[in-house]
Design a protein around this motif. Structure first.
Motif, PDB file in Angstrom:
ATOM      1  N   ILE A  97       0.584  -1.179  -0.068  1.00 46.47           N
ATOM      2  CA  ILE A  97      -0.468  -0.806   0.041  1.00 46.47           C
ATOM      3  C   ILE A  97       0.583   1.310   0.190  1.00 46.47           C
ATOM      4  CG2 ILE A  97      -2.053   1.418   1.379  1.00 46.47           C
ATOM      5  CD1 ILE A  97      -2.968  -1.533   2.214  1.00 46.47           C
ATOM      6  N   VAL A  98       0.846   1.973  -1.133  1.00 48.06           N
ATOM      7  CA  VAL A  98       1.734   3.226  -1.274  1.00 48.06           C
ATOM      8  C   VAL A  98       0.774   4.526  -0.947  1.00 48.06           C
ATOM      9  CG1 VAL A  98       3.207   4.588  -2.678  1.00 48.06           C
ATOM     10  CG2 VAL A  98       2.824   2.235  -2.848  1.00 48.06           C
ATOM     11  N   ASN A  99       1.249   5.494  -0.334  1.00 48.56           N
ATOM     12  CA  ASN A  99      -0.108   6.480  -0.022  1.00 48.56           C
ATOM     13  C   ASN A  99       0.416   7.443   0.107  1.00 48.56           C
ATOM     14  OD1 ASN A  99      -1.289   4.568   2.438  1.00 48.56           O
ATOM     15  ND2 ASN A  99      -2.593   5.554   1.885  1.00 48.56           N
ATOM     16  N   PHE A 100       0.057   8.813  -0.574  1.00 49.53           N
ATOM     17  CA  PHE A 100       0.664  10.168  -0.884  1.00 49.53           C
ATOM     18  C   PHE A 100      -0.464  11.471  -1.255  1.00 49.53           C
ATOM     19  CE2 PHE A 100       1.093   7.758  -4.660  1.00 49.53           C
ATOM     20  CZ  PHE A 100       1.007   8.191  -5.787  1.00 49.53           C
ATOM     21  N   LYS A 101       0.336  12.250  -1.687  1.00 46.90           N
ATOM     22  CA  LYS A 101      -0.460  13.273  -2.080  1.00 46.90           C
ATOM     23  C   LYS A 101       0.322  13.920  -3.667  1.00 46.90           C
ATOM     24  CE  LYS A 101      -3.610  15.747   0.870  1.00 46.90           C
ATOM     25  NZ  LYS A 101      -3.405  17.262   2.498  1.00 46.90           N
ATOM     26  N   ILE A 102      -0.713  14.226  -4.138  1.00 46.82           N
ATOM     27  CA  ILE A 102      -0.674  15.093  -5.708  1.00 46.82           C
ATOM     28  C   ILE A 102      -1.131  15.980  -5.768  1.00 46.82           C
ATOM     29  CG2 ILE A 102       0.733  13.567  -6.610  1.00 46.82           C
ATOM     30  CD1 ILE A 102      -2.283  12.835  -8.540  1.00 46.82           C
ATOM     31  N   ALA A 103      -0.798  17.350  -5.343  1.00 44.93           N
ATOM     32  CA  ALA A 103      -2.215  18.977  -5.226  1.00 44.93           C
ATOM     33  C   ALA A 103      -2.027  18.642  -3.837  1.00 44.93           C
ATOM     34  CB  ALA A 103      -2.502  18.986  -6.378  1.00 44.93           C
ATOM     35  N   ASP A 104      -4.127  18.556  -4.043  1.00 43.58           N
ATOM     36  CA  ASP A 104      -3.887  18.353  -2.784  1.00 43.58           C
ATOM     37  C   ASP A 104      -5.293  17.383  -2.518  1.00 43.58           C
ATOM     38  OD1 ASP A 104      -6.568  19.395  -4.457  1.00 43.58           O
ATOM     39  OD2 ASP A 104      -7.461  20.433  -3.276  1.00 43.58           O
ATOM     40  N   MET A 105      -4.656  16.546  -3.115  1.00 46.49           N
ATOM     41  CA  MET A 105      -5.296  14.880  -3.862  1.00 46.49           C
ATOM     42  C   MET A 105      -4.958  13.826  -2.864  1.00 46.49           C
ATOM     43  SD  MET A 105      -8.115  14.507  -6.260  1.00 46.49           S
ATOM     44  CE  MET A 105      -9.255  13.510  -5.852  1.00 46.49           C
ATOM     45  N   ARG A 106      -5.553  13.400  -1.830  1.00 54.27           N
ATOM     46  CA  ARG A 106      -4.671  11.698  -1.794  1.00 54.27           C
ATOM     47  C   ARG A 106      -4.874  10.914  -2.521  1.00 54.27           C
ATOM     48  NH1 ARG A 106      -8.048  11.956   3.508  1.00 54.27           N
ATOM     49  NH2 ARG A 106      -8.701  10.065   2.488  1.00 54.27           N
ATOM     50  N   VAL A 107      -3.524  10.090  -3.024  1.00 55.34           N
ATOM     51  CA  VAL A 107      -3.507   8.653  -3.517  1.00 55.34           C
ATOM     52  C   VAL A 107      -3.465   7.831  -2.908  1.00 55.34           C
ATOM     53  CG1 VAL A 107      -2.546   7.785  -5.836  1.00 55.34           C
ATOM     54  CG2 VAL A 107      -2.952  10.250  -5.095  1.00 55.34           C
ATOM     55  N   GLU A 108      -4.212   6.786  -3.299  1.00 54.80           N
ATOM     56  CA  GLU A 108      -3.528   5.499  -2.425  1.00 54.80           C
ATOM     57  C   GLU A 108      -3.684   4.198  -3.467  1.00 54.80           C
ATOM     58  OE1 GLU A 108      -4.598   3.510   1.743  1.00 54.80           O
ATOM     59  OE2 GLU A 108      -5.747   2.152   0.180  1.00 54.80           O
ATOM     60  N   LEU A 109      -2.010   3.135  -3.655  1.00 56.91           N
ATOM     61  CA  LEU A 109      -2.509   2.409  -4.413  1.00 56.91           C
ATOM     62  C   LEU A 109      -1.966   0.941  -3.592  1.00 56.91           C
ATOM     63  CD1 LEU A 109       0.809   3.980  -6.223  1.00 56.91           C
ATOM     64  CD2 LEU A 109      -1.404   4.429  -7.498  1.00 56.91           C
ATOM     65  N   TYR A 110      -2.940   0.531  -4.630  1.00 57.64           N
ATOM     66  CA  TYR A 110      -3.385  -1.224  -3.622  1.00 57.64           C
ATOM     67  C   TYR A 110      -2.389  -2.400  -4.547  1.00 57.64           C
ATOM     68  CZ  TYR A 110      -4.988  -5.360  -1.747  1.00 57.64           C
ATOM     69  OH  TYR A 110      -5.580  -6.221  -1.306  1.00 57.64           O
ATOM     70  N   ALA A 111      -0.841  -2.788  -4.116  1.00 58.08           N
ATOM     71  CA  ALA A 111      -0.623  -3.521  -4.684  1.00 58.08           C
ATOM     72  C   ALA A 111      -0.879  -4.859  -4.506  1.00 58.08           C
ATOM     73  CB  ALA A 111       0.374  -3.400  -4.992  1.00 58.08           C
ATOM     74  N   GLU A 112      -1.135  -6.340  -5.443  1.00 55.91           N
ATOM     75  CA  GLU A 112      -1.745  -7.300  -5.334  1.00 55.91           C
ATOM     76  C   GLU A 112      -1.094  -8.849  -5.831  1.00 55.91           C
ATOM     77  OE1 GLU A 112      -5.685 -10.417  -4.517  1.00 55.91           O
ATOM     78  OE2 GLU A 112      -5.550  -8.347  -3.294  1.00 55.91           O
ATOM     79  N   GLY A 113      -1.079  -9.934  -5.954  1.00 55.40           N
ATOM     80  CA  GLY A 113      -0.916 -10.557  -7.044  1.00 55.40           C
ATOM     81  C   GLY A 113      -1.770 -11.339  -6.929  1.00 55.40           C
ATOM     82  N   ALA A 114      -3.002 -10.266  -8.092  1.00 51.10           N
ATOM     83  CA  ALA A 114      -4.030 -11.418  -8.466  1.00 51.10           C
ATOM     84  C   ALA A 114      -4.123  -9.644  -9.341  1.00 51.10           C
ATOM     85  CB  ALA A 114      -5.229 -11.283  -7.713  1.00 51.10           C
ATOM     86  N   PHE A 115      -4.804 -10.278 -10.664  1.00 51.54           N
ATOM     87  CA  PHE A 115      -5.868  -9.765 -11.511  1.00 51.54           C
ATOM     88  C   PHE A 115      -6.696  -8.346 -10.665  1.00 51.54           C
ATOM     89  CE2 PHE A 115      -5.986 -13.661 -14.515  1.00 51.54           C
ATOM     90  CZ  PHE A 115      -4.597 -13.054 -15.340  1.00 51.54           C
ATOM     91  N   VAL A 116      -6.109  -7.191 -11.559  1.00 52.95           N
ATOM     92  CA  VAL A 116      -6.828  -6.594 -10.921  1.00 52.95           C
ATOM     93  C   VAL A 116      -8.601  -6.784 -10.669  1.00 52.95           C
ATOM     94  CG1 VAL A 116      -7.669  -4.223 -11.284  1.00 52.95           C
ATOM     95  CG2 VAL A 116      -5.197  -4.495 -10.465  1.00 52.95           C
ATOM     96  N   THR A 117      -9.266  -6.909 -11.549  1.00 51.41           N
ATOM     97  CA  THR A 117     -10.302  -7.613 -11.542  1.00 51.41           C
ATOM     98  C   THR A 117     -10.816  -8.704 -11.112  1.00 51.41           C
ATOM     99  OG1 THR A 117      -9.925  -9.039 -13.727  1.00 51.41           O
ATOM    100  CG2 THR A 117     -10.818  -6.523 -13.954  1.00 51.41           C
ATOM    101  N   GLU A 118      -9.726  -9.356  -9.779  1.00 49.05           N
ATOM    102  CA  GLU A 118     -10.033 -10.049  -8.839  1.00 49.05           C
ATOM    103  C   GLU A 118      -9.787  -9.525  -7.416  1.00 49.05           C
ATOM    104  OE1 GLU A 118     -11.847 -13.013 -10.231  1.00 49.05           O
ATOM    105  OE2 GLU A 118     -11.784 -12.356 -12.303  1.00 49.05           O
ATOM    106  N   GLN A 119      -9.707  -8.503  -7.396  1.00 49.99           N
ATOM    107  CA  GLN A 119      -9.284  -8.144  -6.644  1.00 49.99           C
ATOM    108  C   GLN A 119     -10.372  -7.317  -5.637  1.00 49.99           C
ATOM    109  OE1 GLN A 119      -5.989  -4.872  -6.401  1.00 49.99           O
ATOM    110  NE2 GLN A 119      -4.870  -6.766  -7.558  1.00 49.99           N
TER     111      GLN A 119
END
Length: 185
Positions: A97-119
């Motif tokens: 899980i990666v969190n950061f802010k660009i401009a004034d918006m929070r971003v969260e990246l979620y990384a899992e070892g599965a097709f995204v459509t199966e998450q």
């Protein structure tokens, strides 16, 4: 159930104010270009237009090497405010899980070892999208009202649909064709 429209960002261009803002930020900062090898898909409340002003840009990624993903994220996103990378175990799987802010918006990246459509995140978004279409504008307005009161998205859906137990699980197993009763708006 998959919705190909969610597999690009084009639908955001002509959407609500927060969708257009999200599109512009993601393009300006080349977020999807930097994540392209991980098949990223924007998930959560922004794609289905039930986001609040403070909602995150949630991006699910298909990742089988979390250390390499961490290096890539640090390289491309480490300069942003509040950057943080962590590894957790969720539902028996190690995820990043990666969190950061660009401009004034929070971003969260979620990384899992599965097709995204199966998450889970993608499945929840698709289920919620389907329910919003089925139950209409009054239902959507009630979801937004509950969220504005601080209720999490899945819990808001579970509340309106009278689902019992864990809202994350009950929402996924909810059969809206037989369980919905008279909940239509």
């Amino acid at each position: 159930m998959q919705y190909p429209m969610f597999h690009t960002l084009d639908y955001l261009k002509n959407g609500s104010e927060i969708q257009r803002k999200s599109f512009n930020l993601l393009k300006e900062y080349m977020v999807f270009e930097h994540l392209s090898e991980y098949n990223p898909i924007l998930i959560g409340t922004i794609p289905i237009d039930i986001a609040l002003e403070e909602s995150d840009l949630d991006i699910a990624c298909e990742v089988y090497d979390l250390k390499e993903f961490e290096k890539n994220c640090l390289k491309h996103f480490g300069i942003h405010k509040e950057y943080n990378f962590k590894i957790k175990t969720l539902r028996g799987k190690e995820v990043g899980i990666v969190n950061f802010k660009i401009a004034d918006m929070r971003v969260e990246l979620y990384a899992e070892g599965a097709f995204v459509t199966e998450q889970y995140g993608y499945k929840h978004m698709v289920k919620e999208h389907h329910l919003l279409i089925q139950f209409g504008q009054v239902f959507k307005t009630e979801i937004l009202r509950l969220k504005a009161q601080g209720i999490k998205t899945e819990a808001a859906f579970a509340h309106l649909l009278n689902l019992e137990g864990d809202p994350y699980e009950s929402l996924l197993t909810f059969n809206n064709l037989t369980d919905a009763g008279d909940k239509k708006s």
